[in-house]
Design an enzyme around this catalytic site. Structure first.
Site, PDB file in Angstrom:
ATOM      1  N   GLY A 136     -10.784  -1.616   1.374  1.00  0.00           N
ATOM      2  CA  GLY A 136      -9.800  -1.130   0.400  1.00  0.00           C
ATOM      3  C   GLY A 136     -10.201   0.156  -0.289  1.00  0.00           C
ATOM      4  O   GLY A 136     -10.321   1.211   0.334  1.00  0.00           O
ATOM      5  N   ASP A 168     -10.033 -10.677   9.982  1.00  0.00           N
ATOM      6  CA  ASP A 168      -9.858  -9.452   9.188  1.00  0.00           C
ATOM      7  C   ASP A 168     -11.224  -8.780   8.970  1.00  0.00           C
ATOM      8  O   ASP A 168     -11.384  -7.577   9.191  1.00  0.00           O
ATOM      9  CB  ASP A 168      -9.198  -9.817   7.850  1.00  0.00           C
ATOM     10  N   LYS A 191     -13.002  -5.079  10.463  1.00  0.00           N
ATOM     11  CA  LYS A 191     -13.680  -4.094   9.598  1.00  0.00           C
ATOM     12  C   LYS A 191     -15.114  -3.876  10.075  1.00  0.00           C
ATOM     13  O   LYS A 191     -15.610  -2.746  10.058  1.00  0.00           O
ATOM     14  CB  LYS A 191     -13.635  -4.566   8.146  1.00  0.00           C
ATOM     15  N   GLY A 216      -5.382  -4.446  -2.328  1.00  0.00           N
ATOM     16  CA  GLY A 216      -4.430  -4.254  -3.421  1.00  0.00           C
ATOM     17  C   GLY A 216      -3.760  -2.897  -3.369  1.00  0.00           C
ATOM     18  O   GLY A 216      -4.240  -1.963  -2.734  1.00  0.00           O
ATOM     19  N   GLU A 276      -9.791   5.837   5.768  1.00  0.00           N
ATOM     20  CA  GLU A 276     -10.688   5.287   4.740  1.00  0.00           C
ATOM     21  C   GLU A 276     -10.191   3.926   4.232  1.00  0.00           C
ATOM     22  O   GLU A 276     -10.990   3.026   3.952  1.00  0.00           O
ATOM     23  CB  GLU A 276     -10.776   6.280   3.569  1.00  0.00           C
ATOM     24  N   VAL A 282       0.835  -1.214   0.000  1.00  0.00           N
ATOM     25  CA  VAL A 282       0.000   0.000   0.000  1.00  0.00           C
ATOM     26  C   VAL A 282       0.871   1.266   0.000  1.00  0.00           C
ATOM     27  O   VAL A 282       0.600   2.220  -0.743  1.00  0.00           O
ATOM     28  CB  VAL A 282      -0.981   0.000   1.198  1.00  0.00           C
ATOM     29  N   VAL A 334     -11.017  -0.040   5.766  1.00  0.00           N
ATOM     30  CA  VAL A 334     -12.179  -0.902   5.538  1.00  0.00           C
ATOM     31  C   VAL A 334     -12.482  -0.963   4.043  1.00  0.00           C
ATOM     32  O   VAL A 334     -12.664   0.069   3.396  1.00  0.00           O
ATOM     33  CB  VAL A 334     -13.422  -0.366   6.292  1.00  0.00           C
TER      34      VAL A 334
HETATM   35  P1  NAP Z   1       3.447  -4.701   3.580  1.00  0.00           P
HETATM   36  O1  NAP Z   1       3.428  -4.898   2.112  1.00  0.00           O
HETATM   37  O2  NAP Z   1       3.876  -5.831   4.446  1.00  0.00           O
HETATM   38  O3  NAP Z   1       4.360  -3.434   3.876  1.00  0.00           O
HETATM   39  C1  NAP Z   1       4.701  -3.022   5.157  1.00  0.00           C
HETATM   40  C2  NAP Z   1       5.767  -1.944   5.074  1.00  0.00           C
HETATM   41  O4  NAP Z   1       5.991  -1.433   6.369  1.00  0.00           O
HETATM   42  C3  NAP Z   1       7.128  -2.426   4.560  1.00  0.00           C
HETATM   43  O5  NAP Z   1       7.696  -1.466   3.707  1.00  0.00           O
HETATM   44  C4  NAP Z   1       7.970  -2.568   5.836  1.00  0.00           C
HETATM   45  O6  NAP Z   1       9.330  -2.279   5.653  1.00  0.00           O
HETATM   46  C5  NAP Z   1       7.376  -1.495   6.702  1.00  0.00           C
HETATM   47  N1  NAP Z   1       7.449  -1.821   8.137  1.00  0.00           N
HETATM   48  C6  NAP Z   1       6.792  -2.801   8.788  1.00  0.00           C
HETATM   49  N2  NAP Z   1       7.104  -2.784  10.096  1.00  0.00           N
HETATM   50  C7  NAP Z   1       7.984  -1.774  10.258  1.00  0.00           C
HETATM   51  C8  NAP Z   1       8.672  -1.247  11.378  1.00  0.00           C
HETATM   52  N3  NAP Z   1       8.541  -1.783  12.583  1.00  0.00           N
HETATM   53  N4  NAP Z   1       9.486  -0.190  11.180  1.00  0.00           N
HETATM   54  C9  NAP Z   1       9.638   0.349   9.948  1.00  0.00           C
HETATM   55  N5  NAP Z   1       9.003  -0.096   8.850  1.00  0.00           N
HETATM   56  C10 NAP Z   1       8.185  -1.153   9.004  1.00  0.00           C
HETATM   57  O7  NAP Z   1       1.992  -4.269   4.118  1.00  0.00           O
HETATM   58  P2  NAP Z   1       0.764  -3.719   3.262  1.00  0.00           P
HETATM   59  O8  NAP Z   1       0.038  -4.866   2.620  1.00  0.00           O
HETATM   60  O9  NAP Z   1       1.196  -2.597   2.431  1.00  0.00           O
HETATM   61  O10 NAP Z   1      -0.207  -3.226   4.446  1.00  0.00           O
HETATM   62  C11 NAP Z   1       0.019  -1.998   5.090  1.00  0.00           C
HETATM   63  C12 NAP Z   1      -1.230  -1.636   5.912  1.00  0.00           C
HETATM   64  O11 NAP Z   1      -2.346  -1.497   5.029  1.00  0.00           O
HETATM   65  C13 NAP Z   1      -1.664  -2.673   6.948  1.00  0.00           C
HETATM   66  O12 NAP Z   1      -2.194  -2.016   8.064  1.00  0.00           O
HETATM   67  C14 NAP Z   1      -2.747  -3.450   6.228  1.00  0.00           C
HETATM   68  O13 NAP Z   1      -3.677  -4.067   7.107  1.00  0.00           O
HETATM   69  C15 NAP Z   1      -3.410  -2.329   5.473  1.00  0.00           C
HETATM   70  N6  NAP Z   1      -4.171  -2.771   4.295  1.00  0.00           N
HETATM   71  C16 NAP Z   1      -3.546  -3.477   3.331  1.00  0.00           C
HETATM   72  C17 NAP Z   1      -4.261  -3.852   2.206  1.00  0.00           C
HETATM   73  C18 NAP Z   1      -3.613  -4.606   1.083  1.00  0.00           C
HETATM   74  O14 NAP Z   1      -4.280  -4.844   0.082  1.00  0.00           O
HETATM   75  N7  NAP Z   1      -2.371  -5.000   1.204  1.00  0.00           N
HETATM   76  C19 NAP Z   1      -5.624  -3.504   2.101  1.00  0.00           C
HETATM   77  C20 NAP Z   1      -6.214  -2.755   3.114  1.00  0.00           C
HETATM   78  C21 NAP Z   1      -5.467  -2.388   4.210  1.00  0.00           C
HETATM   79  P3  NAP Z   1      10.306  -3.237   4.763  1.00  0.00           P
HETATM   80  O15 NAP Z   1       9.817  -3.062   3.357  1.00  0.00           O
HETATM   81  O16 NAP Z   1      11.660  -2.693   4.950  1.00  0.00           O
HETATM   82  O17 NAP Z   1      10.102  -4.613   5.289  1.00  0.00           O
HETATM   83  N1  HSE Z   2      -6.575  -9.443   3.457  1.00  0.00           N
HETATM   84  C1  HSE Z   2      -7.612  -8.506   3.116  1.00  0.00           C
HETATM   85  C2  HSE Z   2      -8.586  -9.126   2.130  1.00  0.00           C
HETATM   86  C3  HSE Z   2      -7.060  -7.259   2.489  1.00  0.00           C
HETATM   87  O1  HSE Z   2      -8.369 -10.223   1.637  1.00  0.00           O
HETATM   88  O2  HSE Z   2      -9.618  -8.493   1.880  1.00  0.00           O
HETATM   89  C4  HSE Z   2      -6.608  -6.274   3.521  1.00  0.00           C
HETATM   90  O3  HSE Z   2      -7.720  -5.698   4.164  1.00  0.00           O
END
Ligand code: NAP
Ligand code: HSE
Length: 429
Positions: free
Chosen positions: A136, A203, A207, A304, A131, A17, A134
């Site tokens: 995405g 998850d 939400k 995503g 926003e 993200v 919940v």
């Molecule tokens: P991700 O791909 O695992 O990325 C996490 C990032 O945070 C990485 O760059 C990591 O650094 C950094 N990080 C983690 N812990 C850290 C720490 N202690 N100190 C410094 N940097 C740290 O996660 P993501 O999927 O983008 O998700 C991020 C947030 O968005 C979460 O809260 C997730 O629930 C929410 N979210 C995600 C999605 C989705 O589709 N992925 C959808 C809705 C909400 P490194 O790169 O150096 O490891």
């Molecule tokens: N893991 C979640 C999903 C995305 O499959 O909808 C992050 O909220």
């Protein structure tokens, strides 16, 4: 036009993200002066490993030290996209206490500590926007807090987990078993390395807690939400649903029932003609009922890089506009009521039950009397698929109290005429 002001921001996390938000802001740069009257520029990016190659991001932006960001007084917005409870919670609280506005997608944190974070934001006149936490890319938090604010909302429910919706879609459309569909979801990058939070409904439960708190103006935490996942759903259940002209969906449901809030996540049977039945693959959909708006439904991509990045970037724009207008912190915590959250036993549902029973006279009457003695009214019984001396029975109840249904199950579980209770599902009513 004079010089365009620049509002500086720090990104905490440059993963899926965070990387998406960075790219969206780059794409939007040219239009920012006309959209916002300012540029928003990310000047520092916190990561765990600053040596890692991140295409499109200049390595001079990276730091592994949060204190460096906190000390930079030019930074006005902190965008937390690391995930998890700590250190994200500490960083967000420190940012707010130092007068920085915060944008986050962190549902885990908001579902448990929403009140503390929002109260801290309000105390310091800061914006705290979430926003992206919940569903995405689907706008749901701002619609609930603003566009639908003049409603008494009685129900907010929907498909809020893309991974499980993808799995259930493959089980329905391609007749896959759960494990096969999960493997495919992992291969396509929908499921996390550890898919527990998705498949067990946690998850979605987080939400639901966030949406219910805002919809009903009363705090609901993750611990208040009953969660049941999809790991026990079999191809046989899907086939049964199909015969009943229904589909199985993992639904997050929150109702303001008058005597308290009901909040849960359950795999449910829903009729094929219901709008949520046609929400396929990794899509999400949220359905809301309010006294003024009546029914409203929101559909889109629930996860995503770019869909979630879109929601977070929209929040960043809103913060920039508020900074420019001198109106930050204008919508804080909206939980001004203190409604009771009902324990799961007090919720009522329709149930679908599939049982393997002895095929002889009196069995159906015996089962019916157990339900009758426990205040469970039967709506429909189907008998089919004889296997030797056993027959399969499917029972659908009327809307009944969960407590009464569970009492019936305790008795049914002890009856020798019942070989097995194969499936118990709620039916969306
Ligand atoms: P991700 O791909 O695992 O990325 C996490 C990032 O945070 C990485 O760059 C990591 O650094 C950094 N990080 C983690 N812990 C850290 C720490 N202690 N100190 C410094 N940097 C740290 O996660 P993501 O999927 O983008 O998700 C991020 C947030 O968005 C979460 O809260 C997730 O629930 C929410 N979210 C995600 C999605 C989705 O589709 N992925 C959808 C809705 C909400 P490194 O790169 O150096 O490891
Ligand atoms: N893991 C979640 C999903 C995305 O499959 O909808 C992050 O909220």
């Amino acid at each position: 036009m004079g010089e365009i002001p620049v509002i500086k921001a720090a990104l905490l996390g440059a993963g899926t993200v965070g990387g998406g938000v960075f790219e969206i802001l780059s794409r939007q740069r040219e239009e920012m002066p006309r959209k916002l009257g300012a540029y928003v520029e990310i000047t520092k990016v916190l990561v765990r490993n600053k040596g890692k190659e991140r295409p499109g991001m200049d390595s001079s932006l990276f730091t592994e030290d949060w204190k460096e960001i906190l000390a930079d007084r030019e930074i006005q917005i902190v965008i937390e996209l690391m995930g998890g409870i700590e250190p994200a919670k500490t960083y967000i609280l420190e940012a707010l206490r130092s007068g920085r506005h915060v944008v986050t997608a962190n549902k885990d944190l908001l579902a448990d500590y929403g009140r503390e974070l929002l109260d801290t934001a309000q105390e310091h006149g800061c914006d705290l926007m979430f926003e992206a936490a919940v569903a995405g890319g689907i706008p749901i938090i701002r619609p609930l807090k603003q566009c639908l604010a003049a409603n008494h909302i009685t129900e907010v429910m929907g498909i809020v987990n893309g991974t499980t919706n993808y799995i259930l879609t493959r089980m329905t459309e391609d007749r896959m078993e759960f494990s096969e569909a999960l493997a495919l979801a992992s291969k396509l990058g929908y499921a996390e390395a550890d898919p527990t939070a998705d498949v067990e409904g946690y998850d979605a439960g987080r939400k639901v807690a966030i949406m219910a708190s805002i919809a009903f103006n009363s705090r609901v935490t993750f611990g208040d939400v009953f969660t049941e996942g999809i790991t026990k759903i079999t191809a046989a259940d899907i086939a049964y649903a199909d015969e009943l002209n229904m589909v199985i969906k993992l639904l997050g449901v929150a109702k303001n029932a008058g005597d308290g809030i009901e909040a849960g996540v359950y795999p449910m049977l829903i009729p094929r003609e219901h709008p949520l039945a046609s929400v396929q693959d990794a899509f999400n959909a949220v359905f809301i009922h309010g006294d003024a708006v009546d029914d409203a439904m929101f559909l889109g991509r629930g996860a995503g890089r770019f869909p979630t990045g879109s929601a977070a970037a929209g929040d960043i724009f809103e913060v920039v506009r508020n900074i420019r207008a001198g109106s930050t912190g204008k919508i804080g915590c909206t939980c001004y009521k203190n409604l009771r959250v009902k324990p799961a036993d007090e919720a009522s549902h329709r149930y679908f039950l599939r049982l393997q029973v002895e095929d002889r006279p009196g069995v159906l009457a015996g089962i019916a009397s157990v339900f009758g003695n426990n205040n469970v009214s039967i709506a429909q019984v189907i008998q089919k698929n004889k296997h030797g001396e056993f027959a399969e029975l499917a029972v659908i109840t009327e809307q009944v109290l969960e407590r009464h249904f569970k009492d019936s199950l305790l008795v049914l579980g002890e009856m020798s005429m019942i070989k097995e209770i194969s499936t118990i599902l709620r039916v969306y009513a």
